[in-house]
Design a protein around this motif. Structure first.
Motif, mmCIF file in Angstrom:
data_model
loop_
_atom_site.group_PDB
_atom_site.id
_atom_site.type_symbol
_atom_site.label_atom_id
_atom_site.label_comp_id
_atom_site.label_asym_id
_atom_site.label_seq_id
_atom_site.Cartn_x
_atom_site.Cartn_y
_atom_site.Cartn_z
ATOM 1 N N GLU A 75 0.852 -1.181 -0.236
ATOM 2 C CA GLU A 75 -0.020 0.085 -0.023
ATOM 3 C C GLU A 75 0.913 1.294 0.057
ATOM 4 O O GLU A 75 0.240 2.198 0.247
ATOM 5 N N ASN A 76 2.153 1.179 -0.332
ATOM 6 C CA ASN A 76 3.212 2.119 -0.647
ATOM 7 C C ASN A 76 3.393 2.845 0.917
ATOM 8 O O ASN A 76 3.360 4.145 1.160
ATOM 9 N N ARG A 77 2.951 2.475 2.039
ATOM 10 C CA ARG A 77 3.295 2.689 3.302
ATOM 11 C C ARG A 77 4.551 2.004 4.045
ATOM 12 O O ARG A 77 5.469 1.224 3.409
ATOM 13 N N HIS A 78 4.985 2.469 5.070
ATOM 14 C CA HIS A 78 6.391 2.088 5.652
ATOM 15 C C HIS A 78 6.266 2.079 7.104
ATOM 16 O O HIS A 78 5.182 2.396 7.735
ATOM 17 N N ILE A 79 7.136 1.525 7.758
ATOM 18 C CA ILE A 79 7.160 1.180 9.175
ATOM 19 C C ILE A 79 8.762 1.201 9.698
ATOM 20 O O ILE A 79 9.621 0.864 8.897
ATOM 21 N N PRO A 80 8.796 1.689 10.827
ATOM 22 C CA PRO A 80 10.320 1.563 11.372
ATOM 23 C C PRO A 80 10.868 0.191 11.744
ATOM 24 O O PRO A 80 12.104 0.103 11.568
ATOM 25 N N GLY A 81 10.049 -0.721 11.483
ATOM 26 C CA GLY A 81 10.669 -2.009 11.729
ATOM 27 C C GLY A 81 9.736 -2.807 12.615
ATOM 28 O O GLY A 81 8.887 -2.391 13.297
ATOM 29 N N TYR A 104 23.308 1.390 19.676
ATOM 30 C CA TYR A 104 24.160 1.319 18.358
ATOM 31 C C TYR A 104 23.417 1.213 17.224
ATOM 32 O O TYR A 104 24.153 0.916 16.078
ATOM 33 N N SER A 105 22.180 1.603 17.008
ATOM 34 C CA SER A 105 21.572 1.003 15.547
ATOM 35 C C SER A 105 21.716 2.496 15.004
ATOM 36 O O SER A 105 21.550 3.599 15.608
ATOM 37 N N PHE A 106 21.635 2.372 13.636
ATOM 38 C CA PHE A 106 21.440 3.626 12.872
ATOM 39 C C PHE A 106 19.877 4.011 12.711
ATOM 40 O O PHE A 106 19.144 2.875 12.619
ATOM 41 N N GLU A 107 19.665 5.495 12.290
ATOM 42 C CA GLU A 107 18.307 5.720 11.995
ATOM 43 C C GLU A 107 17.933 4.844 10.911
ATOM 44 O O GLU A 107 18.546 4.801 9.734
#
Length: 120
Positions: A75-81, A104-107
């Motif tokens: 649906e062309n959506r996104h999620i941070p994970g 320690y994670s990258f954005e």
């Protein structure tokens, strides 16, 4: 932006309790708490909430979450994970991993993907 976690309502409550106790500066919400989706919210709606408020979802849902994520992305959506917990790993070890990830994670390192914990 710092990593924030939304803990699925079906995850053992020791996870958010211990995370909050060990690292109070990490933003942790649990489904059903004020300002989150109510308990019983369907997974696709949880993903929209995570997208809107920029939270990584921590869940036990190995079976249907990959399908929900694929539909969400279609649906062309996104999620941070999405982090999926390993039932064979102790709570303490998983808490350590979540704290380490936060520090320690990258954005956007986990954006639009499922990560099975522990990370190899």
């Amino acid at each position: 932006m710092a990593i924030q976690y939304l803990i699925d309502e079906n995850v053992n409550p020791l996870y958010p309790q211990q995370l909050r106790r060990r690292e109070p500066e990490i933003v942790i919400q649990v489904v059903g708490e004020p300002a989150t989706s109510p308990k019983g919210t369907l997974d696709p709606e949880i993903l929209i909430w995570c997208e809107t408020y920029k939270f990584i979802l921590v869940t036990n849902n190995r079976r249907s979450m990959p399908v929900h994520l694929a539909d969400h992305l279609a649906e062309n959506r996104h999620i941070p994970g999405i982090f999926i917990l390993n039932p064979d790993i102790g709570i303490g070890e998983t808490i350590e991993e979540l704290i380490t990830i936060t520090k320690y994670s990258f954005e956007d390192e986990y954006q639009d993907r499922i990560t099975f914990l522990p990370i190899p």
